[in-house]
Design a protein around this motif. Sequence first.
Motif, PDB file in Angstrom:
ATOM      1  N   UNK A  70       0.869  -1.177   0.000  1.00  0.00           N
ATOM      2  CA  UNK A  70       0.000   0.000   0.000  1.00  0.00           C
ATOM      3  C   UNK A  70       0.902   1.220   0.000  1.00  0.00           C
ATOM      4  N   UNK A  71       1.140   1.785  -1.168  1.00  0.00           N
ATOM      5  CA  UNK A  71       2.087   2.886  -1.270  1.00  0.00           C
ATOM      6  C   UNK A  71       1.403   4.245  -1.214  1.00  0.00           C
ATOM      7  N   UNK A  72       1.971   5.185  -0.487  1.00  0.00           N
ATOM      8  CA  UNK A  72       1.424   6.538  -0.463  1.00  0.00           C
ATOM      9  C   UNK A  72       1.915   7.379  -1.646  1.00  0.00           C
ATOM     10  N   UNK A  73       2.799   6.830  -2.464  1.00  0.00           N
ATOM     11  CA  UNK A  73       3.408   7.592  -3.551  1.00  0.00           C
ATOM     12  C   UNK A  73       2.874   7.173  -4.911  1.00  0.00           C
ATOM     13  N   UNK A  74       2.185   8.067  -5.556  1.00  0.00           N
ATOM     14  CA  UNK A  74       1.688   7.846  -6.911  1.00  0.00           C
ATOM     15  C   UNK A  74       1.998   9.089  -7.737  1.00  0.00           C
ATOM     16  N   UNK A  75       2.236   8.895  -9.004  1.00  0.00           N
ATOM     17  CA  UNK A  75       2.520  10.026  -9.882  1.00  0.00           C
ATOM     18  C   UNK A  75       1.274  10.889 -10.056  1.00  0.00           C
ATOM     19  N   UNK A  76       1.478  12.196 -10.051  1.00  0.00           N
ATOM     20  CA  UNK A  76       0.429  13.180 -10.309  1.00  0.00           C
ATOM     21  C   UNK A  76       1.009  14.189 -11.294  1.00  0.00           C
ATOM     22  N   UNK A  77       0.279  15.246 -11.564  1.00  0.00           N
ATOM     23  CA  UNK A  77       0.785  16.269 -12.477  1.00  0.00           C
ATOM     24  C   UNK A  77       2.003  16.993 -11.915  1.00  0.00           C
ATOM     25  N   UNK A  78       2.194  16.975 -10.605  1.00  0.00           N
ATOM     26  CA  UNK A  78       3.341  17.664 -10.009  1.00  0.00           C
ATOM     27  C   UNK A  78       4.321  16.730  -9.296  1.00  0.00           C
ATOM     28  N   UNK A  79       4.044  15.426  -9.312  1.00  0.00           N
ATOM     29  CA  UNK A  79       4.930  14.441  -8.680  1.00  0.00           C
ATOM     30  C   UNK A  79       5.153  13.275  -9.634  1.00  0.00           C
ATOM     31  N   UNK A  80       6.403  13.030  -9.973  1.00  0.00           N
ATOM     32  CA  UNK A  80       6.755  11.901 -10.837  1.00  0.00           C
ATOM     33  C   UNK A  80       7.418  10.832  -9.982  1.00  0.00           C
ATOM     34  N   UNK A  81       6.829   9.637  -9.959  1.00  0.00           N
ATOM     35  CA  UNK A  81       7.387   8.512  -9.204  1.00  0.00           C
ATOM     36  C   UNK A  81       7.869   7.476 -10.207  1.00  0.00           C
ATOM     37  N   UNK A  82       9.160   7.103 -10.083  1.00  0.00           N
ATOM     38  CA  UNK A  82       9.775   6.133 -10.986  1.00  0.00           C
ATOM     39  C   UNK A  82      10.385   5.021 -10.144  1.00  0.00           C
ATOM     40  N   UNK A  83      10.162   3.791 -10.547  1.00  0.00           N
ATOM     41  CA  UNK A  83      10.745   2.634  -9.844  1.00  0.00           C
ATOM     42  C   UNK A  83      11.782   1.981 -10.732  1.00  0.00           C
ATOM     43  N   UNK A  84      12.895   1.606 -10.116  1.00  0.00           N
ATOM     44  CA  UNK A  84      13.933   0.884 -10.848  1.00  0.00           C
ATOM     45  C   UNK A  84      14.222  -0.425 -10.128  1.00  0.00           C
ATOM     46  N   UNK A  85      14.769  -1.370 -10.864  1.00  0.00           N
ATOM     47  CA  UNK A  85      15.040  -2.704 -10.313  1.00  0.00           C
ATOM     48  C   UNK A  85      15.982  -2.605  -9.117  1.00  0.00           C
ATOM     49  N   UNK A  86      15.772  -3.471  -8.120  1.00  0.00           N
ATOM     50  CA  UNK A  86      16.660  -3.468  -6.958  1.00  0.00           C
ATOM     51  C   UNK A  86      18.051  -3.949  -7.325  1.00  0.00           C
ATOM     52  N   UNK A  87      19.019  -3.435  -6.628  1.00  0.00           N
ATOM     53  CA  UNK A  87      20.420  -3.788  -6.840  1.00  0.00           C
ATOM     54  C   UNK A  87      21.281  -2.606  -6.446  1.00  0.00           C
ATOM     55  N   UNK A  88      22.538  -2.803  -6.371  1.00  0.00           N
ATOM     56  CA  UNK A  88      23.440  -1.724  -5.978  1.00  0.00           C
ATOM     57  C   UNK A  88      23.432  -0.637  -7.052  1.00  0.00           C
ATOM     58  N   UNK A  89      22.972   0.549  -6.683  1.00  0.00           N
ATOM     59  CA  UNK A  89      22.827   1.625  -7.661  1.00  0.00           C
ATOM     60  C   UNK A  89      24.148   2.285  -8.040  1.00  0.00           C
ATOM     61  N   UNK A  90      25.210   2.012  -7.313  1.00  0.00           N
ATOM     62  CA  UNK A  90      26.497   2.570  -7.734  1.00  0.00           C
ATOM     63  C   UNK A  90      27.325   1.517  -8.477  1.00  0.00           C
ATOM     64  N   UNK A  91      26.898   0.271  -8.462  1.00  0.00           N
ATOM     65  CA  UNK A  91      27.621  -0.806  -9.163  1.00  0.00           C
ATOM     66  C   UNK A  91      26.761  -1.336 -10.307  1.00  0.00           C
ATOM     67  N   UNK A  92      25.944  -2.353 -10.024  1.00  0.00           N
ATOM     68  CA  UNK A  92      25.113  -3.007 -11.038  1.00  0.00           C
ATOM     69  C   UNK A  92      24.113  -2.056 -11.692  1.00  0.00           C
TER      70      UNK A  92
END
Length: 146
Positions: A70-92
Amino acid sequence: MATTLVTGASASAREQAIAALLARLPGQAATHHPDAPAGAHIDSSSSSSSGAATARLESAVILEGMAASSTPLVSTSSLQVVRIAPGCLCCDGNLVLRVTLNRLLRQRPRHLYIGLARSEHLDQLRSWLQDAPYDQLLALNPDIQT
């Protein structure tokens, strides 16, 4: 743009923390998403200097991993929510994060939040975000640990 890194093992806790930060932004009305837990708010307002409504992107959120049930974060006209695959964001996930970040930066949000599942390489990620070209675009706030 003001940038905050939010870490914590629980996707729900990270998303709740970001929703709380969004609700506290000055001069913005926050609305409650019908599926959001009690007390969670998301930004859904936007206006131009003339007072007319516009589709201005006020905030952007990059979240690592799948959505909480149950997420409180959804994209609206003033909020952009983007999901990326889990993993080390500075490596993989470095390339995926760069592409996602560059796309969001073209929209010039005022605030950026990055939710990370793991904090093992947080210092390396902060260092990377403080190097060119991001050093001229991002103002890193203190990290938030949930």
